[in-house]
Design a protein around this motif. Structure first.
Motif, PDB file in Angstrom:
ATOM      1  N   VAL A   8      -2.518  -2.810  11.983  1.00 55.70           N
ATOM      2  CA  VAL A   8      -2.523  -3.003  10.560  1.00 55.70           C
ATOM      3  C   VAL A   8      -3.457  -2.276   9.675  1.00 55.70           C
ATOM      4  CG1 VAL A   8      -2.742  -4.986   8.881  1.00 55.70           C
ATOM      5  CG2 VAL A   8      -1.459  -5.571  10.885  1.00 55.70           C
ATOM      6  N   VAL A   9      -3.101  -1.706   8.610  1.00 57.11           N
ATOM      7  CA  VAL A   9      -4.122  -0.957   7.772  1.00 57.11           C
ATOM      8  C   VAL A   9      -4.184  -1.606   6.499  1.00 57.11           C
ATOM      9  CG1 VAL A   9      -4.723   1.240   6.628  1.00 57.11           C
ATOM     10  CG2 VAL A   9      -3.814   1.280   9.037  1.00 57.11           C
ATOM     11  N   VAL A  10      -5.119  -2.048   6.057  1.00 56.47           N
ATOM     12  CA  VAL A  10      -5.503  -2.607   4.558  1.00 56.47           C
ATOM     13  C   VAL A  10      -6.215  -1.458   3.909  1.00 56.47           C
ATOM     14  CG1 VAL A  10      -6.336  -4.627   3.331  1.00 56.47           C
ATOM     15  CG2 VAL A  10      -5.263  -4.801   5.625  1.00 56.47           C
ATOM     16  N   ASP A  11      -5.569  -0.973   3.111  1.00 52.55           N
ATOM     17  CA  ASP A  11      -6.446   0.211   2.404  1.00 52.55           C
ATOM     18  C   ASP A  11      -6.897   0.046   1.045  1.00 52.55           C
ATOM     19  OD1 ASP A  11      -7.064   2.803   1.533  1.00 52.55           O
ATOM     20  OD2 ASP A  11      -5.117   3.709   1.939  1.00 52.55           O
ATOM     21  N   THR A  12      -8.028   0.102   1.138  1.00 56.07           N
ATOM     22  CA  THR A  12      -8.926  -0.462  -0.390  1.00 56.07           C
ATOM     23  C   THR A  12      -9.211   0.885  -1.059  1.00 56.07           C
ATOM     24  OG1 THR A  12     -10.827  -0.718   0.638  1.00 56.07           O
ATOM     25  CG2 THR A  12      -9.511  -2.776   0.300  1.00 56.07           C
ATOM     26  N   ALA A  13      -8.775   1.951  -0.383  1.00 51.50           N
ATOM     27  CA  ALA A  13      -9.262   3.415  -1.026  1.00 51.50           C
ATOM     28  C   ALA A  13      -9.003   3.440  -2.502  1.00 51.50           C
ATOM     29  CB  ALA A  13      -8.430   4.716  -0.345  1.00 51.50           C
ATOM     30  N   HIS A  14     -10.022   3.999  -3.258  1.00 48.37           N
ATOM     31  CA  HIS A  14     -10.249   3.908  -4.804  1.00 48.37           C
ATOM     32  C   HIS A  14     -10.362   2.851  -5.360  1.00 48.37           C
ATOM     33  CE1 HIS A  14      -8.516   8.172  -3.680  1.00 48.37           C
ATOM     34  NE2 HIS A  14      -7.588   7.729  -3.149  1.00 48.37           N
ATOM     35  N   PHE A  15     -10.480   1.620  -4.960  1.00 47.38           N
ATOM     36  CA  PHE A  15     -10.918   0.519  -5.224  1.00 47.38           C
ATOM     37  C   PHE A  15     -12.272   0.444  -5.178  1.00 47.38           C
ATOM     38  CE2 PHE A  15      -6.316   0.122  -4.573  1.00 47.38           C
ATOM     39  CZ  PHE A  15      -6.005  -0.435  -5.778  1.00 47.38           C
ATOM     40  N   LYS A  16     -13.091   0.583  -5.923  1.00 50.66           N
ATOM     41  CA  LYS A  16     -14.547   0.946  -5.952  1.00 50.66           C
ATOM     42  C   LYS A  16     -15.143  -0.354  -6.587  1.00 50.66           C
ATOM     43  CE  LYS A  16     -14.263   5.907  -5.240  1.00 50.66           C
ATOM     44  NZ  LYS A  16     -14.669   6.997  -5.765  1.00 50.66           N
ATOM     45  N   GLY A  17     -14.633  -1.204  -7.328  1.00 61.84           N
ATOM     46  CA  GLY A  17     -15.363  -2.161  -8.128  1.00 61.84           C
ATOM     47  C   GLY A  17     -14.434  -3.549  -7.965  1.00 61.84           C
ATOM     48  N   ASN A  18     -13.053  -3.059  -7.769  1.00 55.30           N
ATOM     49  CA  ASN A  18     -12.191  -4.338  -8.021  1.00 55.30           C
ATOM     50  C   ASN A  18     -11.250  -4.365  -6.833  1.00 55.30           C
ATOM     51  OD1 ASN A  18     -10.726  -1.846  -8.123  1.00 55.30           O
ATOM     52  ND2 ASN A  18      -9.507  -2.603  -9.680  1.00 55.30           N
ATOM     53  N   HIS A  19     -12.047  -4.145  -5.611  1.00 55.34           N
ATOM     54  CA  HIS A  19     -11.021  -4.516  -4.229  1.00 55.34           C
ATOM     55  C   HIS A  19     -11.150  -5.982  -4.043  1.00 55.34           C
ATOM     56  CE1 HIS A  19     -15.272  -4.605  -3.068  1.00 55.34           C
ATOM     57  NE2 HIS A  19     -14.769  -5.148  -1.851  1.00 55.34           N
ATOM     58  N   PRO A  20     -10.100  -6.324  -3.053  1.00 58.40           N
ATOM     59  CA  PRO A  20      -9.982  -7.656  -2.568  1.00 58.40           C
ATOM     60  C   PRO A  20     -11.241  -8.187  -1.785  1.00 58.40           C
ATOM     61  CG  PRO A  20      -8.197  -6.412  -1.853  1.00 58.40           C
ATOM     62  CD  PRO A  20      -9.243  -5.564  -2.674  1.00 58.40           C
ATOM     63  N   GLU A  21     -11.667  -9.431  -2.053  1.00 56.01           N
ATOM     64  CA  GLU A  21     -12.962  -9.831  -0.804  1.00 56.01           C
ATOM     65  C   GLU A  21     -12.504  -9.784   0.253  1.00 56.01           C
ATOM     66  OE1 GLU A  21     -14.524 -13.047   1.354  1.00 56.01           O
ATOM     67  OE2 GLU A  21     -12.794 -13.261   0.277  1.00 56.01           O
ATOM     68  N   SER A  22     -11.204 -10.068   0.649  1.00 58.57           N
ATOM     69  CA  SER A  22     -10.695 -10.486   2.067  1.00 58.57           C
ATOM     70  C   SER A  22      -9.117 -10.524   2.028  1.00 58.57           C
ATOM     71  CB  SER A  22     -11.123 -11.652   2.323  1.00 58.57           C
ATOM     72  OG  SER A  22     -10.722 -12.851   1.816  1.00 58.57           O
ATOM     73  N   ALA A  23      -8.492 -10.196   3.117  1.00 56.77           N
ATOM     74  CA  ALA A  23      -7.127 -10.407   3.342  1.00 56.77           C
ATOM     75  C   ALA A  23      -6.659 -10.841   4.638  1.00 56.77           C
ATOM     76  CB  ALA A  23      -6.538  -8.863   3.157  1.00 56.77           C
ATOM     77  N   ARG A  24      -5.482 -11.177   4.665  1.00 59.42           N
ATOM     78  CA  ARG A  24      -5.034 -12.017   5.954  1.00 59.42           C
ATOM     79  C   ARG A  24      -3.523 -11.525   6.030  1.00 59.42           C
ATOM     80  NH1 ARG A  24      -4.928 -18.254   5.321  1.00 59.42           N
ATOM     81  NH2 ARG A  24      -3.546 -18.068   3.555  1.00 59.42           N
ATOM     82  N   VAL A  25      -2.855 -11.615   7.013  1.00 66.08           N
ATOM     83  CA  VAL A  25      -1.652 -11.005   7.422  1.00 66.08           C
ATOM     84  C   VAL A  25      -0.829 -12.087   8.562  1.00 66.08           C
ATOM     85  CG1 VAL A  25      -0.130  -8.957   8.318  1.00 66.08           C
ATOM     86  CG2 VAL A  25      -2.146  -8.508   7.197  1.00 66.08           C
ATOM     87  N   GLU A  26       0.352 -12.528   7.913  1.00 70.10           N
ATOM     88  CA  GLU A  26       1.104 -13.305   8.498  1.00 70.10           C
ATOM     89  C   GLU A  26       2.402 -12.648   8.990  1.00 70.10           C
ATOM     90  OE1 GLU A  26      -0.044 -17.487   7.219  1.00 70.10           O
ATOM     91  OE2 GLU A  26       1.153 -16.219   5.723  1.00 70.10           O
ATOM     92  N   GLY A  27       3.298 -12.970   9.913  1.00 72.10           N
ATOM     93  CA  GLY A  27       4.383 -12.607  10.320  1.00 72.10           C
ATOM     94  C   GLY A  27       5.430 -13.647  10.667  1.00 72.10           C
ATOM     95  N   ILE A  28       6.882 -13.403  10.722  1.00 74.60           N
ATOM     96  CA  ILE A  28       7.840 -14.111  10.965  1.00 74.60           C
ATOM     97  C   ILE A  28       8.964 -13.469  11.448  1.00 74.60           C
ATOM     98  CG2 ILE A  28       8.674 -14.396   8.660  1.00 74.60           C
ATOM     99  CD1 ILE A  28       9.016 -17.661   9.284  1.00 74.60           C
ATOM    100  N   ASP A  29       9.818 -14.019  12.273  1.00 83.00           N
ATOM    101  CA  ASP A  29      10.931 -13.650  12.867  1.00 83.00           C
ATOM    102  C   ASP A  29      12.078 -14.407  12.290  1.00 83.00           C
ATOM    103  OD1 ASP A  29      13.159 -12.323  13.772  1.00 83.00           O
ATOM    104  OD2 ASP A  29      12.906 -12.982  15.925  1.00 83.00           O
ATOM    105  N   ALA A  30      12.647 -14.155  11.116  1.00 86.17           N
ATOM    106  CA  ALA A  30      13.766 -14.775  10.405  1.00 86.17           C
ATOM    107  C   ALA A  30      14.686 -13.916   9.880  1.00 86.17           C
ATOM    108  CB  ALA A  30      12.945 -15.568   9.306  1.00 86.17           C
ATOM    109  N   GLU A  31      15.336 -13.150  10.677  1.00 90.02           N
ATOM    110  CA  GLU A  31      16.194 -12.232  10.408  1.00 90.02           C
ATOM    111  C   GLU A  31      17.572 -12.976   9.530  1.00 90.02           C
ATOM    112  OE1 GLU A  31      19.267  -8.992  12.618  1.00 90.02           O
ATOM    113  OE2 GLU A  31      17.551  -9.791  13.567  1.00 90.02           O
ATOM    114  N   GLY A  32      17.823 -12.507   8.430  1.00 85.98           N
ATOM    115  CA  GLY A  32      18.971 -12.904   7.796  1.00 85.98           C
ATOM    116  C   GLY A  32      18.337 -13.970   6.676  1.00 85.98           C
ATOM    117  N   ALA A  33      17.070 -14.253   6.890  1.00 86.01           N
ATOM    118  CA  ALA A  33      16.457 -15.422   5.819  1.00 86.01           C
ATOM    119  C   ALA A  33      16.476 -14.785   4.495  1.00 86.01           C
ATOM    120  CB  ALA A  33      15.358 -15.996   6.406  1.00 86.01           C
ATOM    121  N   GLY A  34      16.748 -15.590   3.386  1.00 87.74           N
ATOM    122  CA  GLY A  34      16.409 -15.268   2.241  1.00 87.74           C
ATOM    123  C   GLY A  34      14.888 -15.690   1.834  1.00 87.74           C
TER     124      GLY A  34
END
Length: 84
Positions: A8-34
């Protein structure tokens, strides 16, 4: 079509003063789900990247062992957290 997350790449390039403090990534296998199915309480999202602190103006690359990839993932959700 589900796949396996190897990085996973979380890119904050060019965000020098307003970047997010942190991030989280989740995944699910739900083919066909709305969107309503994915947002519902029955959806079983798996944590791929726990909430992780980010720095400004850089590409943050995460690979195992920082990741806990699910066996099969068809949809990813990235949550960003602002500095409070």
């Amino acid at each position: 079509m589900p796949g396996v997350v190897h990085g996973v790449v979380v890119d904050t390039a060019h965000f020098k003063g307003n970047h997010p403090e942190s991030a989280r990534v989740e995944g699910i296998d739900a083919e066909g789900a709305g969107a309503a199915d994915l947002a519902g309480s029955d959806a079983r999202w798996g944590e791929i990247l726990p909430r992780t602190r980010l720095a400004a103006d850089r590409a943050h690359v995460f690979e195992p062992p920082a990741l806990s990839p699910a066996d099969a993932t068809g949809t990813l959700n990235t949550e960003r957290f602002a500095t409070v």
